[in-house]
Each structure stands twice: as structure tokens, then as C-alpha cells.
Design a protein around this motif. Structure first.
Motif, short mmCIF file in Angstrom:
data_model
loop_
_atom_site.label_atom_id
_atom_site.label_comp_id
_atom_site.label_asym_id
_atom_site.label_seq_id
_atom_site.Cartn_x
_atom_site.Cartn_y
_atom_site.Cartn_z
N ASN A 53 46.58 97.31 -55.78
CA ASN A 53 46.28 95.91 -55.54
C ASN A 53 47.56 95.18 -55.18
N GLU A 105 33.46 97.95 -55.44
CA GLU A 105 34.38 97.77 -56.55
C GLU A 105 35.83 97.74 -56.09
N GLY A 106 36.09 98.12 -54.83
CA GLY A 106 37.46 98.09 -54.32
C GLY A 106 37.87 99.38 -53.65
#
Length: 240
Positions: A192, A174-175
Motif C-alpha cells: 500500500n 479486497e485489493g
């Protein structure tokens, strides 16, 4: 005032404005602080503007330097705290003026102090296997980065574990995120390209602790991870 300082109460924006005026603070700095005052009661801190991103970076640096433990999940890149200078330049070089690039590289290099200082933080890095093969800068830069990573993993305060690519779904997909424990509390940091986010509510922390345990189960142990990194270094050197 003492209750504001301890966090028992949150000052209203108009109260902050009165204090800033009394202190002679004006211009851009005034606007930045007032913006923070309007968001002070939010359960999370989202940074979307350049001033907010700078303030959040400063907060992240403070947290890392005072942390007792940092757990970072990084599926696609080598974690920032264990990046080499050339690897950092390979990430940051695109589209930045030379002066700003040098400043950003210096800041990231300075973050290593959290791992090597007088009271080094306990650092757990859960790294996706694709990060070990993603060429940043050049194959030579990547090879040197892997050597540095292998060396860092030998420190008593650093635990490196590689997430297996054949294990199926896990929260790392998912990151990236990091969980930072300090004497005064725990925070989760997500970032991000455009914005950053700090989470500190107990429910949010609990969710990310559970995610970390799931990622651990999908990762190799430290010794197997070191062998994998060493094997990749050997393969890359034989290609030269």
C-alpha cells in the motif's frame, strides 16, 4: 554459519552484531541489518520504514528476476510489469524530487526484463476493468498504455484477463496482490502507500491461491479480454 545460510537456524541479534563489528560495518547500515535480525523469526516481513521499504523493493526485484511464474491481481491500476514509461510517471510524479522520480521510473522500467529477458517469466495479469478507464497522466497516456497492454498480451509468456465488473464480489475487490513462484519457494507480495508485506507461510500461500482461482472465475478469457481492450482503444481514438 552454514545453518544460518541455509535457513536451518536463525542468528540471534547479538551474533549478527558481533559479525558486523568484525566486518567493520557501522552507522546506518549497521542499524538497518540489526533491525532485520530482530524480525528474522517473524512469519511475514512487513516494511514500514524507508530503509525497510528499500530492502523489500530489492527483494521483490530479485524474486521477479528469478521467478518461473508471477500472478498479479490488480483491480485499479495496470500492473507494474506492463506499465508504459509515461503511465509510470503519471503515478509517481506527485511530490517527488526530479532526481528521485527518475530513479524510481528507471527501476520500474527495469522490472520489465523479467518478461522479456532470456528466460522470460510466465506472467498472468488479472486486471480490474476500472483500471482500463482510469486516466493516469492524460487520456493520451492511457490510450498508449492500453496499446502497450494489448501488444504485451500477444507474447507467449503473458496471459491478460480482465475482471468483469458485473460478476459480484470477488477477492480482487479486497485489493491488489501478487503471487511469485521461484525455484526456491513461493511468496505473496502486498503493498500500500506506506508499507509492503511479504507472506511465505504455506497456509497464507494456500489462501491466496484460492483467491486467485476465484478471481479467474470472475474474469474474461484472454481473447475476450483482448477484444475489450481493443474496443476501448477504438472508442478513445474516436473521441480525439
Amino acid at each position: 554459519m552454514s545453518r544460518w545460510e541455509t535457513g536451518d537456524r536463525i542468528p540471534k541479534p547479538e551474533q549478527v552484531a558481533q559479525i558486523l563489528t568484525s566486518l567493520g560495518v557501522n552507522g546506518q547500515r549497521y542499524e538497518e541489518i540489526i533491525d532485520l535480525a530482530y524480525g528474522a523469526s517473524d512469519s511475514s516481513w512487513v516494511a514500514t520504514t524507508l530503509p525497510e521499504n528499500r530492502q523489500q523493493l530489492a527483494a521483490l526485484l530479485d524474486l521477479e528476476q528469478s521467478a518461473t511464474k508471477i500472478i498479479e491481481v490488480s483491480p485499479l491500476l495496470i500492473p507494474g510489469l506492463v506499465q508504459t514509461t509515461d503511465y509510470i510517471r503519471g503515478i509517481m510524479a506527485s511530490g517527488l524530487p526530479a532526481g528521485e522520480l527518475a530513479t524510481r521510473v528507471s527501476i520500474r522500467i527495469g522490472r520489465r526484463e523479467a518478461l522479456t529477458g532470456h528466460k522470460p517469466v510466465q506472467f498472468v495479469a488479472l486486471i480490474g476493468q476500472p483500471a482500463l478507464k482510469q486516466v493516469i497522466g492524460s487520456p493520451e497516456v492511457l490510450t498508449e498504455q492500453l496499446r502497450y497492454l494489448l501488444k504485451a498480451g500477444r507474447r507467449a509468456n503473458i496471459e491478460l484477463r480482465i475482471i468483469r465488473p458485473d460478476i459480484g464480489w470477488n477477492p480482487a475487490l479486497e485489493g491488489a496482490f501478487s503471487l511469485i513462484e521461484t525455484p526456491s519457494g513461493v511468496a505473496v507480495h502486498l503493498e500500500n502507500r506506506k508499507s509492503g508485506l511479504f507472506l511465505h507461510e504455506e497456509a497464507d500461500i494456500r489462501i491466496y491461491r484460492q483467491a486467485i482461482e476465484m478471481v479467474r472465475q470472475a474474469a474474461l478469457g484472454p481473447e475476450d479480454s483482448a477484444r475489450l481492450i481493443a474496443d476501448l482503444i477504438g472508442r478513445m481514438e474516436r473521441k480525439k
